[in-house]
Write a protein that holds these residues in place. Sequence first.
Motif, mmCIF file in Angstrom:
data_model
loop_
_atom_site.group_PDB
_atom_site.id
_atom_site.type_symbol
_atom_site.label_atom_id
_atom_site.label_comp_id
_atom_site.label_asym_id
_atom_site.label_seq_id
_atom_site.Cartn_x
_atom_site.Cartn_y
_atom_site.Cartn_z
ATOM 1 N N GLY A 72 0.838 -1.189 0.000
ATOM 2 C CA GLY A 72 0.000 0.000 0.000
ATOM 3 C C GLY A 72 0.873 1.238 0.000
ATOM 4 N N ASP A 73 0.657 2.125 0.990
ATOM 5 C CA ASP A 73 1.476 3.326 1.072
ATOM 6 C C ASP A 73 2.619 3.180 2.083
ATOM 7 N N LEU A 74 2.895 1.949 2.490
ATOM 8 C CA LEU A 74 3.997 1.691 3.408
ATOM 9 C C LEU A 74 5.222 1.196 2.640
ATOM 10 N N HIS A 75 6.333 1.844 2.870
ATOM 11 C CA HIS A 75 7.605 1.509 2.235
ATOM 12 C C HIS A 75 8.377 0.627 3.217
ATOM 13 N N VAL A 76 8.613 -0.628 2.852
ATOM 14 C CA VAL A 76 9.194 -1.606 3.773
ATOM 15 C C VAL A 76 10.614 -1.956 3.346
ATOM 16 N N LYS A 77 11.530 -1.928 4.313
ATOM 17 C CA LYS A 77 12.903 -2.362 4.058
ATOM 18 C C LYS A 77 13.278 -3.479 5.029
ATOM 19 N N PRO A 78 13.468 -4.707 4.536
ATOM 20 C CA PRO A 78 14.038 -5.752 5.381
ATOM 21 C C PRO A 78 15.556 -5.580 5.438
ATOM 22 N N PHE A 79 16.148 -5.821 6.592
ATOM 23 C CA PHE A 79 17.613 -5.815 6.667
ATOM 24 C C PHE A 79 18.087 -6.961 7.550
ATOM 25 N N SER A 80 19.231 -7.490 7.214
ATOM 26 C CA SER A 80 19.720 -8.725 7.828
ATOM 27 C C SER A 80 20.097 -8.525 9.293
ATOM 28 N N ILE A 81 19.852 -9.567 10.083
ATOM 29 C CA ILE A 81 20.285 -9.603 11.476
ATOM 30 C C ILE A 81 20.988 -10.938 11.712
ATOM 31 N N ASP A 82 21.807 -10.995 12.743
ATOM 32 C CA ASP A 82 22.510 -12.225 13.080
ATOM 33 C C ASP A 82 21.769 -12.953 14.192
ATOM 34 N N HIS A 83 21.189 -14.085 13.828
ATOM 35 C CA HIS A 83 20.424 -14.899 14.770
ATOM 36 C C HIS A 83 20.458 -16.323 14.254
ATOM 37 N N ASP A 84 20.242 -17.281 15.133
ATOM 38 C CA ASP A 84 20.353 -18.683 14.714
ATOM 39 C C ASP A 84 19.061 -19.171 14.061
ATOM 40 N N ALA A 85 18.772 -18.576 12.918
ATOM 41 C CA ALA A 85 17.602 -18.926 12.119
ATOM 42 C C ALA A 85 18.038 -18.987 10.659
ATOM 43 N N ALA A 86 17.113 -19.368 9.772
ATOM 44 C CA ALA A 86 17.478 -19.662 8.381
ATOM 45 C C ALA A 86 18.059 -18.438 7.656
ATOM 46 N N ASN A 87 17.342 -17.340 7.656
ATOM 47 C CA ASN A 87 17.833 -16.091 7.058
ATOM 48 C C ASN A 87 17.015 -14.950 7.643
ATOM 49 N N PRO A 88 17.268 -14.605 8.908
ATOM 50 C CA PRO A 88 16.399 -13.656 9.617
ATOM 51 C C PRO A 88 16.621 -12.219 9.191
ATOM 52 N N VAL A 89 15.577 -11.411 9.365
ATOM 53 C CA VAL A 89 15.653 -9.990 9.060
ATOM 54 C C VAL A 89 14.916 -9.190 10.129
ATOM 55 N N ALA A 90 15.273 -7.926 10.228
ATOM 56 C CA ALA A 90 14.466 -6.929 10.923
ATOM 57 C C ALA A 90 13.781 -6.090 9.856
ATOM 58 N N TYR A 91 12.854 -5.234 10.268
ATOM 59 C CA TYR A 91 12.105 -4.435 9.296
ATOM 60 C C TYR A 91 12.085 -2.963 9.690
ATOM 61 N N ARG A 92 12.281 -2.143 8.682
ATOM 62 C CA ARG A 92 12.100 -0.701 8.791
ATOM 63 C C ARG A 92 10.923 -0.335 7.892
ATOM 64 N N VAL A 93 9.994 0.465 8.395
ATOM 65 C CA VAL A 93 8.775 0.793 7.653
ATOM 66 C C VAL A 93 8.608 2.315 7.631
ATOM 67 N N ARG A 94 8.379 2.853 6.440
ATOM 68 C CA ARG A 94 8.220 4.299 6.280
ATOM 69 C C ARG A 94 6.895 4.624 5.629
#
Length: 265
Positions: free
Chosen positions: A112-134
């Motif tokens: 929609g009108d939300l701009h989402v950026k996933p970015f990598s984090i270090d955690h014992d999971a498959a390929n984890p990310v955090a999210y920034r939303v604008r």
Amino acid sequence: MRMVSIASGSSGNCIYIGSDDTHILVDAGISNKRIQQGLNEIGLTGNDMSGILITHEHSDHIKGLGVLSRKYHIPVYGTRETLDEIACSSSLGEFDRELLTPVCPDVDFMLGDLHVKPFSIDHDAANPVAYRVRCGSKSVAVATDMGHFDQYIIDNLQGLDALLLESNHDVRMLETGPYPYYLKRRILGDHGHLSNENAGRLLNCVLHDKLKKIFLGHLSKENNYEELAYETVRLEIDEGDCPYGASDFSISVAGRDCMSEVVYL
């Protein structure tokens, strides 16, 4: 734009972020009933959700996903590796796997009108990310389950208006507590969780004049408590090198079993 923690803790996580027109969840690690209750408190239902952003596949982040997906047919976003783990999870039951929509770290997308950026984090999971939303000029982020932080993480948390940041454990409580040795090593390792002290140190690197709200989240039930996390983070800010004091900011702990305040931006 608004943000509220429906639940945040080692036993389950679900954060709402939305604009007037677009509504999303970051993680769905509590029961569908609790998610619905939280959404109802802010005048929404599952039918209003445009997507669910999944940080990683651990149960405290996906527990309610199966029921939520079956009931409301909401698209689910996560890295391909995370979605592969979710697709294979028997605990979620049957739901439409076509709802699973892969994203890539550092590749922005629109909901929609939300701009989402996933970015990598270090955690014992498959390929984890955090999210920034604008949305427009306002930005928020949800960053938990990080074994450590570096300049990349700091860069992705600059210029925010609100932030939910992991403050998982007190190191001394963890080291002297009942967890087995291997689990203590995992939590304290580079792919584990941020301590209260490291949460404060990270905040020292991202504080700025327009940061309206800081939530401390993902607290361990066994190795932390709200007052300790709050006071430790504040002390790190007050004793840090940044030009701010903790009293310059609104800081609170996102509860495990209750809604946080709603932040309006």
